[in-house]
Motif scaffolding. Structure first.
Motif, short mmCIF file in Angstrom:
data_model
loop_
_atom_site.label_atom_id
_atom_site.label_comp_id
_atom_site.label_asym_id
_atom_site.label_seq_id
_atom_site.Cartn_x
_atom_site.Cartn_y
_atom_site.Cartn_z
N PRO A 283 0.82 -1.11 0.13
CA PRO A 283 -0.02 -0.01 0.18
C PRO A 283 0.86 1.37 -0.09
O PRO A 283 1.83 1.51 0.59
N ALA A 284 0.38 2.25 -0.47
CA ALA A 284 1.01 3.65 -0.65
C ALA A 284 0.18 4.34 0.36
O ALA A 284 -1.05 4.33 0.46
N TYR A 285 0.91 5.15 1.53
CA TYR A 285 0.13 5.79 2.56
C TYR A 285 0.17 7.16 2.24
O TYR A 285 1.20 7.90 2.09
N ILE A 286 -1.15 7.94 2.46
CA ILE A 286 -1.09 9.41 2.54
C ILE A 286 -1.55 9.94 3.65
O ILE A 286 -2.40 9.49 4.31
N ILE A 287 -0.48 10.74 4.41
CA ILE A 287 -0.58 11.14 5.65
C ILE A 287 -0.81 12.73 5.66
O ILE A 287 -0.09 13.33 5.11
N ASP A 288 -1.84 13.17 6.47
CA ASP A 288 -2.13 14.52 6.71
C ASP A 288 -1.51 14.67 8.07
O ASP A 288 -1.37 13.92 8.95
N SER A 290 -1.98 16.67 10.14
CA SER A 290 -2.79 17.48 11.23
C SER A 290 -3.70 16.01 11.83
O SER A 290 -3.87 15.83 13.04
N ASP A 291 -4.27 15.29 10.87
CA ASP A 291 -5.33 14.32 11.10
C ASP A 291 -4.84 12.80 11.03
O ASP A 291 -5.38 11.90 11.21
N GLY A 292 -3.56 12.45 10.67
CA GLY A 292 -2.92 11.28 10.54
C GLY A 292 -3.10 10.63 9.17
O GLY A 292 -3.08 11.23 8.17
N VAL A 293 -3.37 9.33 9.11
CA VAL A 293 -3.70 8.69 7.74
C VAL A 293 -4.92 9.06 7.13
O VAL A 293 -5.98 8.97 7.69
N LEU A 294 -4.89 9.70 5.97
CA LEU A 294 -5.88 9.96 5.09
C LEU A 294 -6.43 8.62 4.16
O LEU A 294 -7.64 8.37 4.24
N GLY A 325 1.38 17.48 4.28
CA GLY A 325 1.29 15.99 4.53
C GLY A 325 2.57 15.12 3.76
O GLY A 325 3.31 15.89 3.32
N ARG A 326 2.52 14.01 3.75
CA ARG A 326 3.30 13.22 3.48
C ARG A 326 2.78 11.96 2.69
O ARG A 326 1.83 11.39 3.05
N ILE A 327 3.42 11.38 1.72
CA ILE A 327 3.17 10.14 0.88
C ILE A 327 4.40 9.16 1.41
O ILE A 327 5.64 9.56 1.00
N TYR A 328 4.07 7.88 1.49
CA TYR A 328 4.93 6.82 1.56
C TYR A 328 4.83 5.63 0.65
O TYR A 328 3.71 5.13 0.71
N LEU A 329 5.87 5.54 0.07
CA LEU A 329 5.81 4.24 -1.10
C LEU A 329 6.99 3.27 -0.86
O LEU A 329 7.96 3.72 -0.24
#
Length: 547
Positions: A283-288, A290-294, A325-329
């Motif tokens: 999975p690719a994770y999109i992190i806000d 302020s709000d954590g995992v989107l 935010g950040r994206i992790y691959l």
């Protein structure tokens, strides 16, 4: 007489010298007279101390020794000789056939064991056997010497290929784009993972790919993929179109069973949208911030190169871009590698780290875990990407500041030989088999597991593993019977046997078959790992000398 003509044997023996050690003066003089007429030089000694001194001074080609002698015995002498000359052929002559002597002989690497009274024809067969091996090794060494320039040229060209591939792939990283960090830990010299970052007019394109296998064999069939991705991303192609063209290119190469798991992503600055196409990657994770995992973008397509155009299907997911935010691959090697050291680690725990840690520390925390685990367990290639999705970062141009500079962590080399080795493990006890299989899978490239000798022999014929580990006492075909059948197929493959109980007959059979090592149960995993490593190194060293 062995499979060699008598005249040829006589000519061959005249090339070699022999050290004969025995505390019986009559036997010593008799053998000196008998052997002196057949070899180039014969040296004699009355005990281990004198034998060791004579060996160090004269460096004979073959050592023949009694076992039981006053002062330093034959076993001790041969161990001392092995410290300085590990490959010299040795023949033991003794009135004793105890199991402890035979097992010690196996550990030392004695080539032949002859029980007194000695028949001269048996002794000569043994001498001709080891002399034939020496003669063969010398001839091969001479051939190797004449081929050395070609070997050096091959190594030079191989190194150039590795450097070319590495530099080519590194050039597609586009490290000048701020807000992108990466961790890369190859299992072999060249990683089978590769990624590319491309900045078009308004969008940022990212690709993370994982070729089937490891090293050059994983990346060379897909070497055109980064260039295709860059060219089409710069022209603003859709992710689905890019994926379809890369799938087509891989299929047209007709490489059997070569596939590429890939995650493609486009961050559209104008529309503030993130598009992700995931084909068989984690999975690719999109992190806000302020709000954590989107969002979590799971795989929704087959790996590239698996199916033809007509069957290829890949779903593109669209997500709203957070203001900060950040994206992790990542490739699957990240979780597999960390899991080797932390058995309860999984994608859920990885997501928790990304969500709970501060922006600056999330990447570093995961990178440290992967690096520490990879230092002990070379499971797979590891790649991790972090992409900042702040609007200002994406739009930025010019050189990045220090805080956003990408990093590349390289692991220390652990088990440089073992992680490429296949092992056949044969054990009828379920608990022992499951435990050791899991343990050895962290050390070796491939483990083939069998529950008895029949299944083990079948697996050996099919896969030809590089080393065998087997229990002796099993129902039906036991470990010794299986080893005998394997020796008919392969005379030199290392075989390690284990048992909780063994007999003198077992040890004699092990010696005759050339069993590499024997371990008494219960097994020490550390000692067993050391034995496997030692046997593999010795086997490969012997192969290098013979090629």
């Amino acid at each position: 007489m062995l499979n060699i003509e008598k005249s040829q044997a006589a000519d061959m023996l005249r090339q070699f010298s022999i050290l004969f050690v025995d505390d019986d003066a009559d036997v010593r003089d008799s053998m000196a007279s008998y052997l002196g007429r057949r070899v180039s030089h014969i040296y004699t000694a009355e005990n281990g101390e004198a034998g060791l001194s004579s060996f160090m001074a004269m460096r004979p080609d073959i050592v023949i020794s009694d076992v039981r002698m006053q002062g330093m015995d034959g076993l001790t002498m041969c161990r001392r000789i092995r410290e300085s000359e590990p490959d010299v052929p040795m023949i033991f002559i003794s009135a004793h056939d105890e199991s402890d002597v035979l097992l010690s002989s196996i550990d030392i690497g004695i080539n032949k064991f002859i029980v007194k009274p000695v028949r001269t024809d048996v002794l000569m067969d043994a001498i001709i056997g080891v002399a034939s091996l020496l003669d063969h090794q010398r001839k091969l060494a001479n051939k190797l010497q004449t081929m050395s320039s070609n070997v050096h040229e091959y190594e030079y060209q191989s190194e150039r290929v590795r450097d070319y591939v590495s530099h080519y792939l590194e050039a597609t990283h586009n490290d000048g784009i701020p807000g992108v960090r990466h961790l890369s830990i190859p299992k072999l010299e060249v990683s089978g993972d590769f990624f590319s970052v491309v900045k078009s007019a308004e969008d940022l394109y990212i690709m993370l790919a994982d070729g089937a296998g490891h090293g050059l064999s994983a990346v060379i069939p897909a070497l055109q993929i980064p260039g295709m991705f860059k060219q089409q991303a710069e022209r603003g192609f859709s992710l689905r179109s890019i994926a379809a063209s890369m799938n087509r290119a891989l299929r047209e190469q007709n490489f059997t069973e070569h596939f590429v798991a890939a995650t493609l992503m486009r961050i559209n600055q104008r529309e503030r949208v993130i598009e992700i196409l995931n084909c068989s990657n984690p999975p690719a994770y999109i992190i806000d911030d302020s709000d954590g995992v989107l969002y979590s973008a799971v795989s929704k397509g087959m790996a590239l190169g698996m199916v033809d155009d007509a069957e290829f299907s890949a779903e593109v997911e669209r997500f709203s871009m957070p203001s900060g935010g950040r994206i992790y691959l990542t490739t699957d090697g990240l979780v597999d590698t960390v899991q080797a050291q932390h058995s309860d680690f999984d994608y859920e725990k990885l997501c928790v780290i990304f969500e709970s840690a501060e922006s600056v520390s999330a990447f570093d925390k995961v990178a440290t875990m992967a690096e520490e685990s990879a230092a002990q367990y070379k499971i797979d290639d590891v790649t991790l990407l972090e992409i900042r999705v702040d609007a200002d970062v994406i739009a930025a141009s010019g050189p990045p500041d220090k805080a956003s500079m990408p990093i590349s962590l390289q692991p220390s080399e652990v088990w440089p030989i073992l992680d490429q080795i296949s092992l056949l493990y044969v054990e009828d006890d379920d608990v022992t088999r499951d435990f050791l299989t899991r343990y050895l899978s962290y050390q070796l490239g491939m483990i083939y597991v069998a529950k008895d000798g029949v299944e083990g022999l079948s697996l050996f014929k099919k896969y030809r593993p590089k080393i065998i580990l087997a229990d002796i006492n099993m129902p039906g075909m036991d470990g010794l019977m299986m080893a005998e059948e394997i020796r008919k197929i392969d005379k030199v493959v290392p075989i390690i046997l284990t048992s909780g109980a063994y007999s003198s007959e077992d040890t004699e059979r092990m010696f005759e078959m050339g069993i590499s090592r024997f371990h008494v149960k219960p097994l020490s995993v550390n000692k067993l790992s050391g034995t496997i490593h030692s046997c593999i190194q010795k086997h490969y060293a012997a192969q290098q000398k013979s090629h």
